[in-house]
Design a protein around this motif. Sequence first.
Motif, PDB file in Angstrom:
ATOM      1  N   GLN A 245       0.825  -1.198   0.000  1.00 45.73           N
ATOM      2  CA  GLN A 245       0.000   0.000   0.000  1.00 45.73           C
ATOM      3  C   GLN A 245       0.869   1.262   0.000  1.00 45.73           C
ATOM      4  O   GLN A 245       0.555   2.226  -0.691  1.00 45.73           O
ATOM      5  CB  GLN A 245      -0.915  -0.029   1.226  1.00 45.73           C
ATOM      6  CG  GLN A 245      -2.086   0.901   1.116  1.00 45.73           C
ATOM      7  CD  GLN A 245      -3.022   0.746   2.312  1.00 45.73           C
ATOM      8  OE1 GLN A 245      -2.636   0.218   3.355  1.00 45.73           O
ATOM      9  NE2 GLN A 245      -4.229   1.207   2.175  1.00 45.73           N
TER      10      GLN A 245
ATOM     11  N   MET B 291       3.787   1.586  -1.281  1.00 46.69           N
ATOM     12  CA  MET B 291       4.380   1.745  -2.608  1.00 46.69           C
ATOM     13  C   MET B 291       3.392   2.388  -3.575  1.00 46.69           C
ATOM     14  O   MET B 291       3.777   3.198  -4.410  1.00 46.69           O
ATOM     15  CB  MET B 291       4.839   0.395  -3.166  1.00 46.69           C
ATOM     16  CG  MET B 291       5.994  -0.227  -2.383  1.00 46.69           C
ATOM     17  SD  MET B 291       7.475   0.780  -2.442  1.00 46.69           S
ATOM     18  CE  MET B 291       8.019   0.443  -4.087  1.00 46.69           C
ATOM     19  N   GLU B 292       2.113   2.050  -3.431  1.00 47.51           N
ATOM     20  CA  GLU B 292       1.083   2.655  -4.276  1.00 47.51           C
ATOM     21  C   GLU B 292       0.984   4.150  -4.018  1.00 47.51           C
ATOM     22  O   GLU B 292       0.868   4.943  -4.949  1.00 47.51           O
ATOM     23  CB  GLU B 292      -0.271   1.991  -4.025  1.00 47.51           C
ATOM     24  CG  GLU B 292      -0.368   0.579  -4.542  1.00 47.51           C
ATOM     25  CD  GLU B 292      -1.680  -0.076  -4.170  1.00 47.51           C
ATOM     26  OE1 GLU B 292      -2.686   0.640  -4.001  1.00 47.51           O
ATOM     27  OE2 GLU B 292      -1.697  -1.312  -4.045  1.00 47.51           O
ATOM     28  N   VAL B 293       1.023   4.522  -2.746  1.00 45.38           N
ATOM     29  CA  VAL B 293       0.967   5.940  -2.398  1.00 45.38           C
ATOM     30  C   VAL B 293       2.184   6.657  -2.958  1.00 45.38           C
ATOM     31  O   VAL B 293       2.068   7.743  -3.527  1.00 45.38           O
ATOM     32  CB  VAL B 293       0.875   6.139  -0.864  1.00 45.38           C
ATOM     33  CG1 VAL B 293       1.039   7.598  -0.495  1.00 45.38           C
ATOM     34  CG2 VAL B 293      -0.446   5.602  -0.336  1.00 45.38           C
ATOM     35  N   GLN B 294       3.354   6.063  -2.838  1.00 44.99           N
ATOM     36  CA  GLN B 294       4.578   6.670  -3.354  1.00 44.99           C
ATOM     37  C   GLN B 294       4.482   6.890  -4.859  1.00 44.99           C
ATOM     38  O   GLN B 294       4.874   7.941  -5.366  1.00 44.99           O
ATOM     39  CB  GLN B 294       5.788   5.794  -3.011  1.00 44.99           C
ATOM     40  CG  GLN B 294       7.116   6.443  -3.309  1.00 44.99           C
ATOM     41  CD  GLN B 294       7.388   7.663  -2.443  1.00 44.99           C
ATOM     42  OE1 GLN B 294       6.894   7.778  -1.330  1.00 44.99           O
ATOM     43  NE2 GLN B 294       8.164   8.584  -2.955  1.00 44.99           N
ATOM     44  N   LYS B 295       3.925   5.920  -5.574  1.00 43.92           N
ATOM     45  CA  LYS B 295       3.760   6.057  -7.023  1.00 43.92           C
ATOM     46  C   LYS B 295       2.789   7.189  -7.345  1.00 43.92           C
ATOM     47  O   LYS B 295       3.021   7.960  -8.274  1.00 43.92           O
ATOM     48  CB  LYS B 295       3.257   4.752  -7.628  1.00 43.92           C
ATOM     49  CG  LYS B 295       4.312   3.684  -7.721  1.00 43.92           C
ATOM     50  CD  LYS B 295       3.741   2.409  -8.322  1.00 43.92           C
ATOM     51  CE  LYS B 295       4.752   1.282  -8.301  1.00 43.92           C
ATOM     52  NZ  LYS B 295       4.200   0.040  -8.839  1.00 43.92           N
ATOM     53  N   ARG B 296       1.696   7.289  -6.570  1.00 44.12           N
ATOM     54  CA  ARG B 296       0.729   8.373  -6.797  1.00 44.12           C
ATOM     55  C   ARG B 296       1.369   9.726  -6.544  1.00 44.12           C
ATOM     56  O   ARG B 296       1.152  10.678  -7.286  1.00 44.12           O
ATOM     57  CB  ARG B 296      -0.506   8.199  -5.906  1.00 44.12           C
ATOM     58  CG  ARG B 296      -1.486   7.189  -6.425  1.00 44.12           C
ATOM     59  CD  ARG B 296      -2.868   7.350  -5.827  1.00 44.12           C
ATOM     60  NE  ARG B 296      -2.931   7.537  -4.395  1.00 44.12           N
ATOM     61  CZ  ARG B 296      -3.081   6.565  -3.498  1.00 44.12           C
ATOM     62  NH1 ARG B 296      -3.192   5.315  -3.877  1.00 44.12           N
ATOM     63  NH2 ARG B 296      -3.145   6.839  -2.216  1.00 44.12           N
TER      64      ARG B 296
ATOM     65  N   GLN C 238       3.364  11.080  -9.320  1.00 49.96           N
ATOM     66  CA  GLN C 238       2.569  11.493 -10.474  1.00 49.96           C
ATOM     67  C   GLN C 238       1.937  12.876 -10.295  1.00 49.96           C
ATOM     68  O   GLN C 238       1.568  13.523 -11.265  1.00 49.96           O
ATOM     69  CB  GLN C 238       1.441  10.485 -10.722  1.00 49.96           C
ATOM     70  CG  GLN C 238       1.911   9.068 -10.950  1.00 49.96           C
ATOM     71  CD  GLN C 238       2.384   8.841 -12.358  1.00 49.96           C
ATOM     72  OE1 GLN C 238       1.860   9.419 -13.280  1.00 49.96           O
ATOM     73  NE2 GLN C 238       3.384   7.993 -12.515  1.00 49.96           N
TER      74      GLN C 238
ATOM     75  N   ASP D 186       6.097  13.936  -4.232  1.00 52.21           N
ATOM     76  CA  ASP D 186       7.132  13.216  -3.478  1.00 52.21           C
ATOM     77  C   ASP D 186       8.413  14.047  -3.371  1.00 52.21           C
ATOM     78  O   ASP D 186       9.481  13.550  -3.103  1.00 52.21           O
ATOM     79  CB  ASP D 186       7.399  11.821  -4.052  1.00 52.21           C
ATOM     80  CG  ASP D 186       7.995  11.838  -5.448  1.00 52.21           C
ATOM     81  OD1 ASP D 186       7.954  12.896  -6.126  1.00 52.21           O
ATOM     82  OD2 ASP D 186       8.500  10.788  -5.885  1.00 52.21           O
TER      83      ASP D 186
ATOM     84  N   GLU E  73      -2.713  12.352   0.919  1.00 56.00           N
ATOM     85  CA  GLU E  73      -2.676  11.060   0.232  1.00 56.00           C
ATOM     86  C   GLU E  73      -2.456   9.903   1.208  1.00 56.00           C
ATOM     87  O   GLU E  73      -2.900   8.794   0.962  1.00 56.00           O
ATOM     88  CB  GLU E  73      -1.571  11.045  -0.830  1.00 56.00           C
ATOM     89  CG  GLU E  73      -1.863  11.895  -2.043  1.00 56.00           C
ATOM     90  CD  GLU E  73      -2.966  11.328  -2.920  1.00 56.00           C
ATOM     91  OE1 GLU E  73      -3.019  10.097  -3.117  1.00 56.00           O
ATOM     92  OE2 GLU E  73      -3.786  12.130  -3.400  1.00 56.00           O
TER      93      GLU E  73
END
Length: 74
Positions: free
Chosen positions: A1, A3-8, A11, A28, A61
Amino acid sequence: QAMEVQKRLAQIKITVEHKGVTVVMTADQKVQSISGDSDFGKITEAVNEALKQSQKVAADEMKPMMGGLGIPGM
């Protein structure tokens, strides 16, 4: 989870215009570009404002991940 936030966050782009300087930064906290006035003081202020805004976006986020723990500052 996380990692998903980090990717968002990577972006999400934040654009700050401050005293003739434009800073584009991801949520980020990676600076994408700086343009405008070349005065170091103005650039510093603009980058700091972009950092502040990126921290707010990142906190928003991450709220769902915290599960309503009520952590101060989040």
